[in-house]
Design a protein around this motif. Structure first.
Motif, PDB file in Angstrom:
ATOM      1  N   ARG A  11       0.827  -1.209   0.000  1.00  0.00           N
ATOM      2  CA  ARG A  11       0.000   0.000   0.000  1.00  0.00           C
ATOM      3  C   ARG A  11       0.858   1.255   0.000  1.00  0.00           C
ATOM      4  O   ARG A  11       0.562   2.222  -0.697  1.00  0.00           O
ATOM      5  CB  ARG A  11      -0.943   0.011   1.198  1.00  0.00           C
ATOM      6  N   LEU A  12       1.937   1.233   0.794  1.00  0.00           N
ATOM      7  CA  LEU A  12       2.854   2.371   0.828  1.00  0.00           C
ATOM      8  C   LEU A  12       3.426   2.631  -0.559  1.00  0.00           C
ATOM      9  O   LEU A  12       3.438   3.769  -1.043  1.00  0.00           O
ATOM     10  CB  LEU A  12       3.984   2.101   1.832  1.00  0.00           C
ATOM     11  N   ALA A  13       3.892   1.575  -1.214  1.00  0.00           N
ATOM     12  CA  ALA A  13       4.477   1.718  -2.547  1.00  0.00           C
ATOM     13  C   ALA A  13       3.437   2.230  -3.550  1.00  0.00           C
ATOM     14  O   ALA A  13       3.746   3.091  -4.387  1.00  0.00           O
ATOM     15  CB  ALA A  13       5.049   0.387  -3.012  1.00  0.00           C
ATOM     16  N   ALA A  14       2.215   1.720  -3.464  1.00  0.00           N
ATOM     17  CA  ALA A  14       1.168   2.162  -4.382  1.00  0.00           C
ATOM     18  C   ALA A  14       0.841   3.640  -4.175  1.00  0.00           C
ATOM     19  O   ALA A  14       0.731   4.402  -5.140  1.00  0.00           O
ATOM     20  CB  ALA A  14      -0.086   1.311  -4.200  1.00  0.00           C
ATOM     21  N   HIS A  15       0.698   4.054  -2.928  1.00  0.00           N
ATOM     22  CA  HIS A  15       0.400   5.470  -2.658  1.00  0.00           C
ATOM     23  C   HIS A  15       1.545   6.363  -3.116  1.00  0.00           C
ATOM     24  O   HIS A  15       1.312   7.440  -3.674  1.00  0.00           O
ATOM     25  CB  HIS A  15       0.116   5.687  -1.168  1.00  0.00           C
ATOM     26  N   GLN A  16       2.769   5.923  -2.892  1.00  0.00           N
ATOM     27  CA  GLN A  16       3.926   6.700  -3.327  1.00  0.00           C
ATOM     28  C   GLN A  16       3.932   6.825  -4.851  1.00  0.00           C
ATOM     29  O   GLN A  16       4.147   7.906  -5.397  1.00  0.00           O
ATOM     30  CB  GLN A  16       5.232   6.034  -2.858  1.00  0.00           C
ATOM     31  N   SER A  17       3.684   5.734  -5.518  1.00  0.00           N
ATOM     32  CA  SER A  17       3.678   5.731  -6.977  1.00  0.00           C
ATOM     33  C   SER A  17       2.595   6.660  -7.530  1.00  0.00           C
ATOM     34  O   SER A  17       2.844   7.465  -8.430  1.00  0.00           O
ATOM     35  CB  SER A  17       3.466   4.307  -7.481  1.00  0.00           C
ATOM     36  N   TRP A  18       1.376   6.543  -6.987  1.00  0.00           N
ATOM     37  CA  TRP A  18       0.302   7.412  -7.465  1.00  0.00           C
ATOM     38  C   TRP A  18       0.551   8.870  -7.080  1.00  0.00           C
ATOM     39  O   TRP A  18       0.156   9.786  -7.807  1.00  0.00           O
ATOM     40  CB  TRP A  18      -1.051   6.939  -6.957  1.00  0.00           C
ATOM     41  N   GLY A  19       1.214   9.090  -5.952  1.00  0.00           N
ATOM     42  CA  GLY A  19       1.563  10.447  -5.557  1.00  0.00           C
ATOM     43  C   GLY A  19       2.548  11.095  -6.523  1.00  0.00           C
ATOM     44  O   GLY A  19       2.589  12.312  -6.667  1.00  0.00           O
ATOM     45  N   ASN A  20       3.339  10.282  -7.187  1.00  0.00           N
ATOM     46  CA  ASN A  20       4.313  10.780  -8.163  1.00  0.00           C
ATOM     47  C   ASN A  20       3.732  10.870  -9.574  1.00  0.00           C
ATOM     48  O   ASN A  20       4.441  11.234 -10.504  1.00  0.00           O
ATOM     49  CB  ASN A  20       5.541   9.862  -8.192  1.00  0.00           C
ATOM     50  N   THR A  21       2.462  10.541  -9.724  1.00  0.00           N
ATOM     51  CA  THR A  21       1.821  10.530 -11.040  1.00  0.00           C
ATOM     52  C   THR A  21       0.939  11.759 -11.185  1.00  0.00           C
ATOM     53  O   THR A  21      -0.046  11.909 -10.463  1.00  0.00           O
ATOM     54  CB  THR A  21       0.961   9.248 -11.205  1.00  0.00           C
ATOM     55  N   ALA A  22       1.289  12.615 -12.120  1.00  0.00           N
ATOM     56  CA  ALA A  22       0.507  13.829 -12.338  1.00  0.00           C
ATOM     57  C   ALA A  22      -0.768  13.546 -13.124  1.00  0.00           C
ATOM     58  O   ALA A  22      -1.839  14.054 -12.800  1.00  0.00           O
ATOM     59  CB  ALA A  22       1.341  14.866 -13.080  1.00  0.00           C
ATOM     60  N   ASP A  23      -0.683  12.725 -14.161  1.00  0.00           N
ATOM     61  CA  ASP A  23      -1.828  12.449 -15.026  1.00  0.00           C
ATOM     62  C   ASP A  23      -2.230  10.989 -14.888  1.00  0.00           C
ATOM     63  O   ASP A  23      -1.724  10.108 -15.582  1.00  0.00           O
ATOM     64  CB  ASP A  23      -1.464  12.780 -16.476  1.00  0.00           C
ATOM     65  N   ARG A  24      -3.164  10.728 -13.983  1.00  0.00           N
ATOM     66  CA  ARG A  24      -3.587   9.348 -13.710  1.00  0.00           C
ATOM     67  C   ARG A  24      -4.242   8.705 -14.925  1.00  0.00           C
ATOM     68  O   ARG A  24      -4.041   7.525 -15.201  1.00  0.00           O
ATOM     69  CB  ARG A  24      -4.547   9.318 -12.529  1.00  0.00           C
ATOM     70  N   ALA A  25      -5.047   9.471 -15.635  1.00  0.00           N
ATOM     71  CA  ALA A  25      -5.744   8.913 -16.802  1.00  0.00           C
ATOM     72  C   ALA A  25      -4.742   8.464 -17.862  1.00  0.00           C
ATOM     73  O   ALA A  25      -4.896   7.401 -18.463  1.00  0.00           O
ATOM     74  CB  ALA A  25      -6.710   9.936 -17.376  1.00  0.00           C
ATOM     75  N   ALA A  26      -3.714   9.255 -18.077  1.00  0.00           N
ATOM     76  CA  ALA A  26      -2.703   8.887 -19.074  1.00  0.00           C
ATOM     77  C   ALA A  26      -1.950   7.628 -18.641  1.00  0.00           C
ATOM     78  O   ALA A  26      -1.617   6.782 -19.474  1.00  0.00           O
ATOM     79  CB  ALA A  26      -1.722  10.037 -19.285  1.00  0.00           C
ATOM     80  N   ARG A  27      -1.697   7.515 -17.359  1.00  0.00           N
ATOM     81  CA  ARG A  27      -0.963   6.354 -16.857  1.00  0.00           C
ATOM     82  C   ARG A  27      -1.735   5.052 -17.065  1.00  0.00           C
ATOM     83  O   ARG A  27      -1.150   4.002 -17.330  1.00  0.00           O
ATOM     84  CB  ARG A  27      -0.656   6.550 -15.372  1.00  0.00           C
ATOM     85  N   THR A  28      -3.037   5.101 -16.951  1.00  0.00           N
ATOM     86  CA  THR A  28      -3.841   3.884 -17.052  1.00  0.00           C
ATOM     87  C   THR A  28      -4.524   3.725 -18.409  1.00  0.00           C
ATOM     88  O   THR A  28      -5.251   2.757 -18.615  1.00  0.00           O
ATOM     89  CB  THR A  28      -4.916   3.875 -15.952  1.00  0.00           C
ATOM     90  N   GLU A  29      -4.259   4.621 -19.335  1.00  0.00           N
ATOM     91  CA  GLU A  29      -4.932   4.594 -20.639  1.00  0.00           C
ATOM     92  C   GLU A  29      -4.701   3.280 -21.387  1.00  0.00           C
ATOM     93  O   GLU A  29      -5.635   2.692 -21.937  1.00  0.00           O
ATOM     94  CB  GLU A  29      -4.472   5.768 -21.500  1.00  0.00           C
ATOM     95  N   GLY A  30      -3.489   2.802 -21.415  1.00  0.00           N
ATOM     96  CA  GLY A  30      -3.186   1.568 -22.130  1.00  0.00           C
ATOM     97  C   GLY A  30      -3.952   0.377 -21.585  1.00  0.00           C
ATOM     98  O   GLY A  30      -4.481  -0.440 -22.346  1.00  0.00           O
ATOM     99  N   ALA A  31      -4.036   0.277 -20.280  1.00  0.00           N
ATOM    100  CA  ALA A  31      -4.760  -0.831 -19.655  1.00  0.00           C
ATOM    101  C   ALA A  31      -6.252  -0.749 -19.953  1.00  0.00           C
ATOM    102  O   ALA A  31      -6.896  -1.767 -20.236  1.00  0.00           O
ATOM    103  CB  ALA A  31      -4.521  -0.829 -18.149  1.00  0.00           C
ATOM    104  N   ARG A  32      -6.802   0.461 -19.896  1.00  0.00           N
ATOM    105  CA  ARG A  32      -8.229   0.625 -20.205  1.00  0.00           C
ATOM    106  C   ARG A  32      -8.515   0.242 -21.651  1.00  0.00           C
ATOM    107  O   ARG A  32      -9.494  -0.446 -21.951  1.00  0.00           O
ATOM    108  CB  ARG A  32      -8.682   2.066 -19.949  1.00  0.00           C
TER     109      ARG A  32
END
Length: 85
Positions: A11-32
């Motif tokens: 959970r710590l790693a996930a929160h840290q990773s998402w905290g470092n992500t400015a554009d969440r939609a762009a990050r998950t676009e490929g998976a969607r």
């Protein structure tokens, strides 16, 4: 490492990773896009002669069925876990 500590670290790693992500939609676009493509491919296999509108409707239903199935499995797992504790 016990399972509880492993979960906390994850959970710590996930929160840290998402905290470092400015554009969440762009990050998950490929998976969607890949998930959507899978539902559309399944619809085309099941209904080879269907129109584009029919394929879109079938893909939407397959997507909904997938998420309802996941919710059902999650509820069953939680119920089983409550009974085990």
């Amino acid at each position: 490492m016990d399972p509880e500590e492993r979960a906390l670290r994850a959970r710590l790693a996930a929160h840290q990773s998402w905290g470092n992500t400015a554009d969440r939609a762009a990050r998950t676009e490929g998976a969607r896009r890949a998930a959507e493509s899978r539902f559309e491919q399944d619809a085309r296999k099941k209904h080879p002669g269907a129109t584009e509108a029919q394929i879109a409707a079938a893909a939407a239903s397959l997507r909904k069925a997938h998420f309802v199935r996941m919710a059902l499995l999650s509820a069953q797992a939680r119920r089983k876990k409550r009974g085990a504790s």
